[in-house]
Enzyme design. Structure first.
Site, mmCIF file in Angstrom:
data_model
loop_
_atom_site.group_PDB
_atom_site.id
_atom_site.type_symbol
_atom_site.label_atom_id
_atom_site.label_comp_id
_atom_site.label_asym_id
_atom_site.label_seq_id
_atom_site.Cartn_x
_atom_site.Cartn_y
_atom_site.Cartn_z
ATOM 1 N N ALA A 204 4.370 -3.638 9.345
ATOM 2 C CA ALA A 204 3.622 -4.077 8.163
ATOM 3 C C ALA A 204 4.506 -4.069 6.920
ATOM 4 O O ALA A 204 4.339 -4.889 6.014
ATOM 5 C CB ALA A 204 2.393 -3.187 7.963
ATOM 6 N N GLY B 28 5.521 -6.744 3.467
ATOM 7 C CA GLY B 28 5.064 -6.358 2.146
ATOM 8 C C GLY B 28 3.660 -5.790 2.148
ATOM 9 O O GLY B 28 3.071 -5.569 1.102
ATOM 10 N N LYS B 29 3.103 -5.549 3.352
ATOM 11 C CA LYS B 29 1.752 -4.976 3.408
ATOM 12 C C LYS B 29 1.793 -3.504 3.005
ATOM 13 O O LYS B 29 0.874 -2.981 2.402
ATOM 14 C CB LYS B 29 1.186 -5.124 4.820
ATOM 15 N N ILE B 30 2.869 -2.834 3.418
ATOM 16 C CA ILE B 30 3.061 -1.413 3.124
ATOM 17 C C ILE B 30 4.340 -1.281 2.311
ATOM 18 O O ILE B 30 5.340 -1.934 2.609
ATOM 19 C CB ILE B 30 3.225 -0.619 4.436
ATOM 20 N N GLN C 33 0.827 -1.210 0.000
ATOM 21 C CA GLN C 33 0.000 0.000 0.000
ATOM 22 C C GLN C 33 0.863 1.262 0.000
ATOM 23 O O GLN C 33 1.962 1.275 0.553
ATOM 24 C CB GLN C 33 -0.882 0.029 1.257
#
Lengths: 301, 301, 301, 301
Positions: C216, C220-222, C192
């Site tokens: 995060a 790899g979420k952010i 994101q």
């Protein structure tokens, strides 16, 4: 209040991050307060050097409460602000200009208190005890803060409010003014009218920092009939205070300043007078004190 | 320390609940600290009455730090404990018996400080100022607490540790001993060796209460080379402290007591000596203080 | 979302206090959510009765994700709002009108899920299993929420943001869309672009609720290159959200609505297509699934 | 439960620090959960690869609740533990061996749910929908968790307790079993007998995570006559849980295991039976469901 001096002295503070290597900072001579960074030598030590020279000025050579101490310090900070053309950067300077009394409940805790203690140590070590006369007397602050509340309620028939940001010792110091009136001085009173607490401490920890206004009411600190008007916000002050200030500025007109600092002596006399008129132990305590004249004073073991 | 007196005086405290109607409590004369309830008249006011009579005893008639003040108070509490056959119930009495120095950083904040201030007010109002001589001087506490650390590290080549329960003013007061040595007195030192914090305050609030040991290292409060050995536990002290005490009692043998209270004068002299030997400003400050002799002292505006 | 129904149904909720006697409330048939009070029979049970009749409508008789389930429920709430002339009181009705998809990560947890389960139980007990066909399939929600992010970044070359209020399961559900793309579906992506967290949970508890955006990023979420733009505010949402909304309304113009709910099928097909094009295990998994045809299916022990 | 798999698979997890550079971690292929570090490729992706192969085994090809799903997964983890000679490292394996039912309230939220959804997507994309039959039905979990409480109280005349560690969706899922019995199924009941909450969330945030047992009593979740026996500890679970376990082990003898997993069908039938006997809407709802036979089922817009 110590860190207020950096601003008046125009010594640079930097916004950084709290995610830094502090052992590395120490090696590089950088000091940290959460995410604020500044030089140990050029800011911290320099502030101390200037402060020590201020503390040996003649106007500081007396026994006083922090109310008077901060007033003298505020006058010097005001001079620095003006001389350095800084605009309004110092809280102590602003309080000085507007005659607002400033108190601390823990005068020995802070670099200001450390330097006062350092000078007292030097004066003793150098045989100059009689010349360095600055002593902070916390009892003066207890009575002077109490006198403000008593005057507002008993003499001016007004209302009082406390705005408490955070907890700890300053919180109780403000709130104990009513118990000082009712419990110690025995002057009939009913507690503060308004109480705004901004804190992130919770009641369940059992500590004072998180104690809600209702607990204060059971002590007579807050008028128990007005508990429904009290407010506690569990909020960071950096969010709460700007909102409160913006609200006040948008919804109220400027008021005439009270300049309470300059009414210190008048308020003190009213406090003594109310005490003598109301306290049920005056004669008994006077007699106990009078008996002291015959006895030798205490010695440390 | 005020609430310690109720125990020595054998005045009843009750465990209740924090979910009570405080306006009702106030009406019924009950005072609350979170879930502890006690009578306003028979406990709170009675403690104050007894305290005032103690504070006019001869041994209290002098200027002192809270180190000495609590020692005298501890002796009286020890007498009450023994007389009332109470076993060990008072912290001040225990500290007195074992020669452990007790400090507060905020002497005016608490009912003890309120009663000291009340007596000072009465003495002034009654024209007895010269007889009631009790004055708390916070500078003495700053220097006396610092002297303990200096002696341990510089003279006895030992290690020092701070155990901090909660935050606020007491936390900084303990931690500022190293900056007092290094920054104000200018004696070379490297910070405390061990630092245990038990707190529920978080660093992100930016306040001191939640500041972790690493932040203290950037100030020289904690030895930065030993940061990996520091511990912060976000825990209620009622859980943390019993665990710590149980662990210590199970894993260590009793040690010889240091009885540091009784070495106060010796430690004070060592502090002065190290100051004179190391401080780079001694001559400059001595000259500034000497100049004071020619000038009139400060007056409040 | 269950409590949203009370508003659309026009059933009264009252603001009270959290300092009440809950055993007494229970006796009087009053239910409490912190300081909100409402009748057990006339609000809670009545909402359930109406809900059950809605859940046996034909449009609910199918397997679906909560995205579709809430859309159907929102249509009914919209009818109630209009019929009762209530203005805009229901979140589900508003989402329905504007084509905004609504998800829950825990469909069985809430009185809505309880009533769905109750009807399934009845249908089985009454031998009507084939007629009551409502089943919530959480896998649909996992893929449908992921498809929104994939479309925005890969097909429309836009940017994505998550606004997370509070923590727990909903927080991870929103954040796992990027790992679903990268790790499970194996479609190259970078996380994101913006991440706003409003929470009172701290990282030191080790839980997800307090995990900051940087944690995060390690998943790899952010997007890790954009960590400096992420924001975490330790704030009560009742303070943070009005400030955020007021700021957005004052500083931006209205945008064209995306009506993403109505693009569900298109986004689903793009997700399948990207999966087939990128996943390195497609052939292997297809073969494993094909082998299932020869085997008997599982039985509970 | 996903992270439980790493242990059974014997994939290395490392204790590190939360004070690390996450952009750097991401570059080096390291994933972080607070202070636990592990390899993205060799741990996270490898766990996923093995999990996907497990999920296409025949015993997973059916509609089930997480109660049954975790039992099948626990059997496989038990095989891994034994094969790898690991001792007891997996919670799911232990629950499998002892017949303890394990539930989640948010089956789609977690890497397990993500992989189930990924396989469903693949099966659809590859035209193999009829072969991959794994579907999680949350309604089964709602009813199966409720059946345990109903059996204990109504059929075995025992007492029930909930031990809640943390908050969020799992907290309500456990607590809603009593409202499911009383409010939805309309079976007379009075709430759980014991309720132990370990949480760091406070009531004043208004959320469920911090809601104390008394609030639950107003919902019938907790027996209001037993509120005085409930306990809430604001504590980190890493401190509270070892203390609780040590206490239980020192003060109680081993009990006969209940092996409730293996009584699933019996408990389910008792729940249906009690429902039919007590529910006041059975006939009305049966009629509404029967009418569905004549109508076409819903279609997504």
């Amino acid at each position: 209040m110590y860190h207020d001096l950096h601003f008046a002295f125009n010594l640079p503070m930097h916004r950084g991050s709290h995610l830094v290597d502090d052992a590395d900072l120490r090696k590089k001579g950088v000091t940290r307060i959460y995410d604020i960074l500044f030089a140990y030598e050029d800011v911290l030590m320099e502030t101390d050097r200037r402060l020590r020279k201020i503390l040996v000025r003649p106007e500081f050579q007396k026994e006083m409460g922090t109310r008077e101490f901060y007033h003298h310090l505020g006058r010097v900070m005001n001079e620095y602000e003006e001389k350095n053309n800084l605009g309004e950067v110092s809280i102590l300077a602003a309080a000085y200009r507007h005659g607002i009394p400033v108190f601390t409940s823990s005068p020995g805790d802070s670099t200001i208190g450390m330097n006062v203690a350092g000078l007292e140590l030097l004066a003793e070590a150098a045989g100059l005890k009689d010349l360095f006369k600055l002593k902070i007397n916390p009892s003066k602050d207890v009575n002077d803060s109490t006198a403000i509340i008593l005057n507002a309620k008993r003499y001016e028939h007004g209302k009082t409010a406390v705005i408490l940001i955070g907890g700890g010792s300053p919180k109780n110091f403000m709130l104990q003014t009513e118990p000082q009136i009712q419990e110690v001085l025995m002057i009939p009173e009913v507690g503060q009218d308004y109480d705004i607490n901004v804190t992130d401490a919770r009641p369940d920890t059992g500590g004072l920092s998180g104690a809600p206004p209702s607990e204060a009411a059971s002590w007579g600190k807050i008028d128990p009939t007005k508990l429904e008007e009290t407010v506690t916000a569990y909020l960071d002050v950096t969010v709460a205070f700007p909102l409160m200030v913006a609200y006040v500025r948008q919804t109220t007109r400027p008021k005439k300043q009270k300049r309470l600092y300059h009414r210190g002596q008048e308020l003190h006399e009213k406090l003594m007078q109310s005490y003598l008129e109301n306290n049920r132990e005056v004669e008994q305590l006077k007699n106990l004190i009078k008996k002291l004249s015959a006895k030798p004073t205490g010695k440390e073991e």
